[in-house]
Each structure stands twice: as C-alpha cells, then as structure tokens.
Design a protein around this motif. Structure first.
Motif, PDB file in Angstrom:
ATOM      1  N   SER A  69       0.813  -1.217   0.000  1.00 26.57           N
ATOM      2  CA  SER A  69       0.000   0.000   0.000  1.00 26.57           C
ATOM      3  C   SER A  69       0.845   1.264   0.000  1.00 26.57           C
ATOM      4  O   SER A  69       0.344   2.350  -0.281  1.00 26.57           O
ATOM      5  N   SER A 115      -8.236   2.560  -5.922  1.00 20.64           N
ATOM      6  CA  SER A 115      -6.925   2.270  -5.313  1.00 20.64           C
ATOM      7  C   SER A 115      -5.847   2.245  -6.384  1.00 20.64           C
ATOM      8  O   SER A 115      -6.078   1.805  -7.518  1.00 20.64           O
ATOM      9  N   ARG A 160      -1.685   1.257  -7.318  1.00 18.88           N
ATOM     10  CA  ARG A 160      -0.434   0.577  -7.003  1.00 18.88           C
ATOM     11  C   ARG A 160       0.509   0.794  -8.182  1.00 18.88           C
ATOM     12  O   ARG A 160       0.067   0.919  -9.325  1.00 18.88           O
TER      13      ARG A 160
END
Length: 201
Positions: free
Chosen positions: A41, A70, A72
């Motif tokens: 994360s 999200s 990444r």
C-alpha cells in the motif's frame, strides 16, 4: 486490410486465436521461475513502488487493491533491445473471477519517452502455477524496450487482487529489486488466500 479480414475462414481465425492464446500462456505463467515481489500500500505511484533492476528478469509483481480507485505502482529498468513483457492476471477465485470486465484492474505502462500503453483485457485464460495457485490471465503487452525505467500503474475498479507477470524466462540470474524485497512463499500464499475486503496492505 478489411478485405484480408473478410477472406479469413472461421478455421483460420480459430487457429490464429489458439496460437495467440498459447503464446500468451507461454510467456506469462508466473511459475517457479518468476521471482515474487509484493507491491504494498506504500506504493501508490510507480516511483514509490518496487524497481526491478533488470526488467527482462521474470518477476511476479502482486498486490491488493482494497477499493475502487486504489492505486499501485512499480517500475522496470530496461536496456535498449531487451524484450518488455507485462501481463495481467487475477486469482481464479471469488470475488475476482466473478467481476465484469469493466470492474477488473486497469494497467497502464509508460515508456521512458512517455508513450502510454494500456494492457487490454482480452482473454480469461485459466492457469495453475507450480505452487498450486489458480489464476486467470487477462491480457498482456510486449515490445522491444528502450533504455530507461518503464512505469507501471495499476488502478482498481473494485476490491480485488492482481498479479503482473513481467520479463522473459531464461538463464539470466535475477539481478535484484530496489525499493522492495523478494517475497517469501508464505507472503504469496497469504495474498492468494486473503480476500481483498480483508486485506490491509
């Protein structure tokens, strides 16, 4: 171009698709030869995530996207003339294998010169890794590399896990990873076993 497409018979089209699928599987299976590296994360931008020092080394980058939106990221260092290969896969288990295409992870690869390539989700090919994990290969991109760092961004469209198979299998030793570490077998197993809603990475 249009005429050529129209003249193809169904058998020829099926054969071409089968060859493409076989080629995709051959170059993307995250087997034992793929070194596992977790994208945690803390890596919400490519330059914050793992940097694979030789992007042609076969590596399985894996992580969890806890909610839609999200982010990444990771980077691959390439040398001109090397083969760039990035493939997207997900666990072949709920909830990922039940998601519609528009809710699967989005993967963007940015070349050193700024060229942007989106890894298109075009297939759902089931594979089993040598460690017994069942995955679905969704798509890949390949190119002859330029010298520099290729940035990979993964965007979640749902709570979901993902894996990126990068590099090309061969006899070259694994050079290493900066801004990260090689994951243990236990870490890979925990990622595979933990539903994304329960993950805290």
């Amino acid at each position: 171009m249009t005429g050529t497409t129209k003249n193809r018979t169904p058998n020829r089209l099926f054969t071409a698709a089968a060859v493409a699928a076989a080629s995709l599987i051959a170059c993307t299976v995250p087997a034992a030869a793929h070194t596992p590296v977790e994208i945690t994360s803390a890596a919400v931008r490519p330059w914050q995530g793992p940097l694979i020092l030789d992007g042609q080394n076969p590596v399985m980058l894996f992580g969890t996207l806890p909610h839609p939106g999200s982010l990444r990221g990771a980077q691959l260092h390439m040398t001109a003339g090397q083969q760039l290969s990035v493939a997207l896969a997900i666990p072949d288990k709920a909830p990922e294998n039940q998601l519609a295409t528009d809710r699967l992870p989005k993967v963007v690869v940015v070349a050193p010169g700024g060229k942007v390539t989106v890894v298109q989700v075009t297939v759902r090919i089931p594979i089993t890794t040598e460690s017994g994990q069942n995955l679905l290969v969704l798509g890949n991109t390949t190119a002859v590399a330029l010298t520099g760092d290729y940035s990979i961004a993964v965007v979640g469209a749902a709570a979901e896990r993902f894996a990126l198979a990068t590099g090309v299998e061969g006899d070259e030793p694994f050079i290493g990873v900066a801004r990260g570490t090689v994951a243990t077998d236990a870490a890979v197993a925990a990622w595979y076993a933990t539903p994304p809603q329960s993950a805290h990475r």
